[in-house]
Design a protein around this motif. Structure first.
Motif, PDB file in Angstrom:
ATOM      1  N   MET A   1       0.833  -1.173   0.112  1.00 33.15           N
ATOM      2  CA  MET A   1       0.170  -0.100   0.101  1.00 33.15           C
ATOM      3  C   MET A   1       0.870   1.140  -0.062  1.00 33.15           C
ATOM      4  SD  MET A   1      -3.088   1.236   2.451  1.00 33.15           S
ATOM      5  CE  MET A   1      -2.327   2.040   3.992  1.00 33.15           C
ATOM      6  N   VAL A   2       0.466   2.158  -0.847  1.00 35.86           N
ATOM      7  CA  VAL A   2       1.088   3.605  -0.750  1.00 35.86           C
ATOM      8  C   VAL A   2       0.183   4.762  -0.452  1.00 35.86           C
ATOM      9  CG1 VAL A   2       2.312   5.172  -2.441  1.00 35.86           C
ATOM     10  CG2 VAL A   2       2.650   2.814  -2.709  1.00 35.86           C
ATOM     11  N   GLU A   3       0.503   5.280   0.526  1.00 43.55           N
ATOM     12  CA  GLU A   3      -0.156   6.274   1.034  1.00 43.55           C
ATOM     13  C   GLU A   3       0.328   7.930   1.191  1.00 43.55           C
ATOM     14  OE1 GLU A   3      -2.401   6.985   5.452  1.00 43.55           O
ATOM     15  OE2 GLU A   3      -1.936   5.220   4.697  1.00 43.55           O
ATOM     16  N   ASP A 119      -8.101  -1.889  -7.887  1.00 44.50           N
ATOM     17  CA  ASP A 119      -6.976  -0.809  -8.117  1.00 44.50           C
ATOM     18  C   ASP A 119      -7.411   0.688  -8.365  1.00 44.50           C
ATOM     19  OD1 ASP A 119      -8.530  -1.386 -10.488  1.00 44.50           O
ATOM     20  OD2 ASP A 119      -6.935  -2.046 -11.809  1.00 44.50           O
ATOM     21  N   VAL A 120      -8.189   0.951  -7.249  1.00 46.07           N
ATOM     22  CA  VAL A 120      -8.525   2.306  -7.537  1.00 46.07           C
ATOM     23  C   VAL A 120      -7.645   3.322  -6.745  1.00 46.07           C
ATOM     24  CG1 VAL A 120     -11.085   1.667  -7.796  1.00 46.07           C
ATOM     25  CG2 VAL A 120     -10.101   2.074  -5.512  1.00 46.07           C
ATOM     26  N   VAL A 121      -7.820   4.336  -6.877  1.00 46.77           N
ATOM     27  CA  VAL A 121      -7.157   5.278  -5.799  1.00 46.77           C
ATOM     28  C   VAL A 121      -8.074   5.843  -4.751  1.00 46.77           C
ATOM     29  CG1 VAL A 121      -6.385   7.767  -5.773  1.00 46.77           C
ATOM     30  CG2 VAL A 121      -5.669   6.403  -7.729  1.00 46.77           C
ATOM     31  N   HIS A 122      -7.926   5.501  -3.691  1.00 48.79           N
ATOM     32  CA  HIS A 122      -8.718   5.879  -2.473  1.00 48.79           C
ATOM     33  C   HIS A 122      -8.694   7.095  -2.065  1.00 48.79           C
ATOM     34  CE1 HIS A 122     -10.580   1.548  -2.175  1.00 48.79           C
ATOM     35  NE2 HIS A 122      -8.983   1.471  -2.504  1.00 48.79           N
ATOM     36  N   TRP A 138      -4.795   6.862  -1.196  1.00 48.51           N
ATOM     37  CA  TRP A 138      -3.929   5.687  -0.934  1.00 48.51           C
ATOM     38  C   TRP A 138      -4.421   4.702  -2.152  1.00 48.51           C
ATOM     39  CZ3 TRP A 138      -6.944   1.550   0.999  1.00 48.51           C
ATOM     40  CH2 TRP A 138      -8.255   1.969   1.378  1.00 48.51           C
ATOM     41  N   GLY A 139      -3.495   3.908  -2.212  1.00 48.29           N
ATOM     42  CA  GLY A 139      -3.872   2.770  -3.439  1.00 48.29           C
ATOM     43  C   GLY A 139      -3.245   1.360  -3.045  1.00 48.29           C
ATOM     44  N   THR A 140      -3.909   0.451  -2.944  1.00 52.70           N
ATOM     45  CA  THR A 140      -3.218  -1.134  -2.699  1.00 52.70           C
ATOM     46  C   THR A 140      -2.981  -1.955  -3.846  1.00 52.70           C
ATOM     47  OG1 THR A 140      -5.314  -2.044  -2.581  1.00 52.70           O
ATOM     48  CG2 THR A 140      -4.529  -0.903  -0.554  1.00 52.70           C
ATOM     49  N   ASP A 141      -3.160  -1.455  -4.933  1.00 54.38           N
ATOM     50  CA  ASP A 141      -2.836  -2.573  -6.077  1.00 54.38           C
ATOM     51  C   ASP A 141      -2.862  -1.527  -7.261  1.00 54.38           C
ATOM     52  OD1 ASP A 141      -2.516  -4.903  -7.180  1.00 54.38           O
ATOM     53  OD2 ASP A 141      -4.548  -5.460  -7.399  1.00 54.38           O
ATOM     54  N   GLY A 142      -2.077  -2.023  -8.342  1.00 57.20           N
ATOM     55  CA  GLY A 142      -2.183  -1.754  -9.850  1.00 57.20           C
ATOM     56  C   GLY A 142      -2.247  -0.291 -10.110  1.00 57.20           C
ATOM     57  N   GLY A 144      -3.832   2.128  -9.038  1.00 56.77           N
ATOM     58  CA  GLY A 144      -4.142   2.996  -7.898  1.00 56.77           C
ATOM     59  C   GLY A 144      -2.958   3.071  -7.181  1.00 56.77           C
ATOM     60  N   CYS A 145      -2.276   2.083  -6.977  1.00 57.39           N
ATOM     61  CA  CYS A 145      -0.986   2.394  -6.242  1.00 57.39           C
ATOM     62  C   CYS A 145       0.043   3.190  -7.075  1.00 57.39           C
ATOM     63  CB  CYS A 145      -0.428   0.957  -5.965  1.00 57.39           C
ATOM     64  SG  CYS A 145       0.955   0.805  -4.684  1.00 57.39           S
ATOM     65  N   ASP A 146       0.142   3.125  -8.357  1.00 61.26           N
ATOM     66  CA  ASP A 146       0.844   3.785  -9.237  1.00 61.26           C
ATOM     67  C   ASP A 146       0.617   5.177  -9.184  1.00 61.26           C
ATOM     68  OD1 ASP A 146       2.306   1.310 -10.021  1.00 61.26           O
ATOM     69  OD2 ASP A 146       0.932   1.219 -12.006  1.00 61.26           O
ATOM     70  N   ARG A 147      -0.592   5.489  -9.187  1.00 59.63           N
ATOM     71  CA  ARG A 147      -1.090   7.062  -9.060  1.00 59.63           C
ATOM     72  C   ARG A 147      -0.565   7.804  -7.935  1.00 59.63           C
ATOM     73  NH1 ARG A 147      -0.784   5.318 -13.355  1.00 59.63           N
ATOM     74  NH2 ARG A 147      -2.529   4.914 -14.803  1.00 59.63           N
ATOM     75  N   VAL A 148      -0.783   7.200  -6.791  1.00 60.51           N
ATOM     76  CA  VAL A 148      -0.255   7.668  -5.547  1.00 60.51           C
ATOM     77  C   VAL A 148       1.137   7.626  -5.337  1.00 60.51           C
ATOM     78  CG1 VAL A 148      -0.514   7.421  -2.975  1.00 60.51           C
ATOM     79  CG2 VAL A 148      -2.429   6.581  -4.345  1.00 60.51           C
ATOM     80  N   LYS A 149       1.869   6.824  -6.014  1.00 62.46           N
ATOM     81  CA  LYS A 149       3.367   7.099  -6.086  1.00 62.46           C
ATOM     82  C   LYS A 149       3.574   8.073  -6.952  1.00 62.46           C
ATOM     83  CE  LYS A 149       4.593   1.930  -5.802  1.00 62.46           C
ATOM     84  NZ  LYS A 149       5.128   1.159  -6.495  1.00 62.46           N
ATOM     85  N   GLU A 150       2.911   8.378  -7.988  1.00 60.49           N
ATOM     86  CA  GLU A 150       3.259   9.736  -8.932  1.00 60.49           C
ATOM     87  C   GLU A 150       3.004  10.861  -8.226  1.00 60.49           C
ATOM     88  OE1 GLU A 150       1.766   9.302 -13.064  1.00 60.49           O
ATOM     89  OE2 GLU A 150       1.527   7.230 -12.603  1.00 60.49           O
ATOM     90  N   LEU A 151       1.825  10.847  -7.529  1.00 56.81           N
ATOM     91  CA  LEU A 151       1.601  11.815  -6.605  1.00 56.81           C
ATOM     92  C   LEU A 151       2.774  12.437  -5.600  1.00 56.81           C
ATOM     93  CD1 LEU A 151      -0.643  13.982  -6.269  1.00 56.81           C
ATOM     94  CD2 LEU A 151      -1.876  12.418  -4.794  1.00 56.81           C
ATOM     95  N   LEU A 152       3.028  11.253  -4.904  1.00 59.58           N
ATOM     96  CA  LEU A 152       4.189  11.514  -3.928  1.00 59.58           C
ATOM     97  C   LEU A 152       5.398  12.154  -4.637  1.00 59.58           C
ATOM     98  CD1 LEU A 152       3.611   8.379  -1.671  1.00 59.58           C
ATOM     99  CD2 LEU A 152       3.429  10.685  -1.091  1.00 59.58           C
TER     100      LEU A 152
END
Length: 154
Positions: A1-3, A119-122, A138-142, A144-152
């Protein structure tokens, strides 16, 4: 998970976060917005839509459930406040939108239960005072997780 946790001190802060998210989304992305009434879900959606280049006035589609807008990516805005459970969600055919050419932003996404893609962005919004919000992305998969990493990284 990425948050990512963001403390918004104003509508302008919330709008800036929505604009950043709009810069990184891709067709097929789903944003799952959660929070109490008045937490800022529609405000976030309006700023997000403007950042995508939507020219129309964006308001909550509470009575129609889904509105479609044209921007640099098609935007499918869903408000599921009046949804009465997963069976009703299944009857709406939302997976066609989730698998479509646009980006979906879903207010009251928790009402979908298991029908919500994994695989959503929560985006969870919590009112901490009349003018401030704690926003957790936050995102946990696919994707969704990729977008949160990009946001960070942004």
């Amino acid at each position: 998970m990425v948050e990512l946790t963001f403390d918004s001190k104003s509508v302008e802060d919330t709008n800036r976060l929505a604009e950043q998210v709009a810069r990184i989304v891709q067709p097929g992305d789903v944003l799952a917005l959660k929070g109490d009434l008045g937490a800022g879900k529609t405000t976030f959606t309006q700023a997000f839509a403007r950042a995508l280049g939507v020219q129309e006035r964006v308001n909550s589609p509470t009575f129609t459930l889904i509105k479609e807008y044209r921007g640099r990516i098609p935007l499918y805005h869903m408000d599921l406040y009046r949804l009465n459970g997963e069976e009703e969600a299944a009857a709406l055919g939302l997976e066609e939108y989730f698998d479509g050419e646009g980006v979906c932003i879903v207010e009251w996404a928790d009402r979908l239960g298991e029908a919500l893609p994994k695989d959503v962005v929560h985006i969870t919004m919590e009112e901490t005072s009349p003018h401030t919000r704690r926003i957790r992305v936050w995102g946990t998969d696919g994707p969704g997780c990729d977008r949160v990493k990009e946001l960070l990284e942004a």
